[in-house]
Design a protein around this motif. Structure first.
Motif, mmCIF file in Angstrom:
data_model
loop_
_atom_site.group_PDB
_atom_site.id
_atom_site.type_symbol
_atom_site.label_atom_id
_atom_site.label_comp_id
_atom_site.label_asym_id
_atom_site.label_seq_id
_atom_site.Cartn_x
_atom_site.Cartn_y
_atom_site.Cartn_z
ATOM 1 N N THR A 128 8.505 -5.502 3.956
ATOM 2 C CA THR A 128 8.481 -4.951 2.581
ATOM 3 C C THR A 128 8.433 -6.115 1.583
ATOM 4 O O THR A 128 8.755 -7.251 1.916
ATOM 5 N N THR A 145 -0.822 1.647 -5.431
ATOM 6 C CA THR A 145 0.630 1.906 -5.378
ATOM 7 C C THR A 145 0.926 2.982 -4.336
ATOM 8 O O THR A 145 1.833 2.840 -3.508
ATOM 9 N N MET A 148 0.585 1.435 -0.959
ATOM 10 C CA MET A 148 1.757 0.624 -0.596
ATOM 11 C C MET A 148 2.920 1.507 -0.167
ATOM 12 O O MET A 148 3.628 1.195 0.800
ATOM 13 N N GLU A 149 3.091 2.645 -0.843
ATOM 14 C CA GLU A 149 4.143 3.608 -0.443
ATOM 15 C C GLU A 149 3.856 4.094 0.982
ATOM 16 O O GLU A 149 4.725 4.042 1.867
ATOM 17 N N LEU A 154 7.198 -0.741 0.274
ATOM 18 C CA LEU A 154 8.186 -0.720 -0.813
ATOM 19 C C LEU A 154 9.532 -0.306 -0.238
ATOM 20 O O LEU A 154 9.600 0.632 0.567
ATOM 21 N N ARG A 155 10.583 -1.016 -0.652
ATOM 22 C CA ARG A 155 11.928 -0.641 -0.197
ATOM 23 C C ARG A 155 12.769 -0.310 -1.419
ATOM 24 O O ARG A 155 12.342 -0.549 -2.545
ATOM 25 N N THR A 158 12.515 -2.459 -4.676
ATOM 26 C CA THR A 158 11.270 -3.212 -4.906
ATOM 27 C C THR A 158 10.827 -2.997 -6.354
ATOM 28 O O THR A 158 10.864 -1.874 -6.852
ATOM 29 N N LEU A 160 7.864 -3.111 -9.134
ATOM 30 C CA LEU A 160 6.430 -3.173 -9.436
ATOM 31 C C LEU A 160 6.312 -3.639 -10.880
ATOM 32 O O LEU A 160 6.943 -3.059 -11.770
ATOM 33 N N TYR A 183 10.748 6.457 -8.883
ATOM 34 C CA TYR A 183 10.736 5.201 -9.656
ATOM 35 C C TYR A 183 11.634 5.316 -10.874
ATOM 36 O O TYR A 183 11.726 6.375 -11.484
ATOM 37 N N PHE A 206 11.301 0.870 -7.366
ATOM 38 C CA PHE A 206 11.169 1.932 -6.356
ATOM 39 C C PHE A 206 12.567 2.338 -5.897
ATOM 40 O O PHE A 206 13.396 1.479 -5.579
#
Ligand SMILES: O=C(NC/C=C/[C@H]1O[C@@H](n2cnc3c(NCCO)ncnc32)[C@H](O)[C@@H]1O)c1cc(-c2ccc(F)cc2)cc(O)c1O
Ligand SMILES: [Mg+2]
Length: 208
Positions: A128, A145, A148-149, A154-155, A158, A160, A183, A206
């Motif tokens: 991640t 995005t 990436m999810e 993403l943890r 994370t 952005l 988010y 995230f």
């Protein structure tokens, strides 16, 4: 044939900056953009510094200005992977990053974000990311995005960081991160690099 703007930007770095001194590279590019030719570098005003990331992903290297801005602050052992799919820009960015003496912290990958995001685990051993900086084509922020999810990159926690959320603007991405329960998003008002126009960064954490 006439040189390109990125080539002229690199010449300005090689002429005015000190090898191995990232701040002088940043100042040389800022001076070039203020006094010679505007370029779409994030600039010297849009800054979010309270982060202490170990693993950083940058989407859209361009000439490497933001790469140098971020990488110069990374602690030893931390690393930044930056994706750039235009070979000419990648070649310029490599030299800017090298001039700053940051090659050990930065891995520039020549290729498209959508091709490389799914390969972060098997190719770079990255589970991640702590920070992702989005500054590539504006209509690609949202799809990348979501990618990436889906790739589990993403943890919880994370960050952005998205450039240009006002100018040129990324309405679909903003709507998503500001309304999604996954988010916590906030806007850092600033100006479009080297101008008086409004722009800003959106910082979205995230929540897992
Ligand atoms: O357009 C802007 N940035 C785009 C950056 C693109 C860079 O990223 C690279 N790139 C693009 N998509 C991908 C991709 N994947 C997606 C495609 O497969 N994978 C890898 N690399 C990618 C390009 O090759 C470029 O190097 C901008 C404009 C203004 C602006 C404001 C006001 C104005 F009047 C004029 C301009 C201000 C800004 O700060 C801006 O960032
Ligand atoms: Mg930008």
């Amino acid at each position: 044939t006439r040189s390109t703007r990125p080539q002229r930007l690199l010449k300005a770095v090689q002429k005015n900056a000190t090898r191995g001194d990232p701040q002088s590279v940043i100042s040389a590019i800022d001076h070039f953009c203020r006094h010679s030719e505007w370029a779409m570098n994030i600039g010297d005003e849009k800054v979010v510094n309270e982060l202490n990331p170990e693993k950083v992903l940058e989407l859209g290297t361009y000439c490497g200005y933001s790469t140098v801005r971020i990488a110069r602050l990374l602690p030893p052992g931390a690393r930044l992977i930056t994706l750039e799919f235009n070979g000419d820009y990648a070649a310029i960015a490599r030299q800017v990053i090298a001039w700053a003496g940051l090659e050990d912290k930065v891995q520039l990958v020549e290729g498209a974000s959508e091709d490389w995001i799914p390969r972060m685990k098997e190719h770079f051993g990255i589970e991640t990311f702590d920070l992702v900086f989005l500054d590539h084509w504006k209509d690609r922020y949202l799809p990348d995005t979501k990618l990436m999810e889906d790739c589990g990159l993403l943890r919880k926690g994370t960050v952005l960081l998205a450039d240009n959320v006002i100018c040129p603007g990324v309405p679909d991405y903003l709507q998503y991160v500001r309304n999604s329960l996954s988010y916590k998003s906030c806007y850092f008002k600033s100006h479009l690099e080297y101008t008086k126009a409004e722009d800003g960064l959106e910082k979205s954490v995230f929540l897992g």
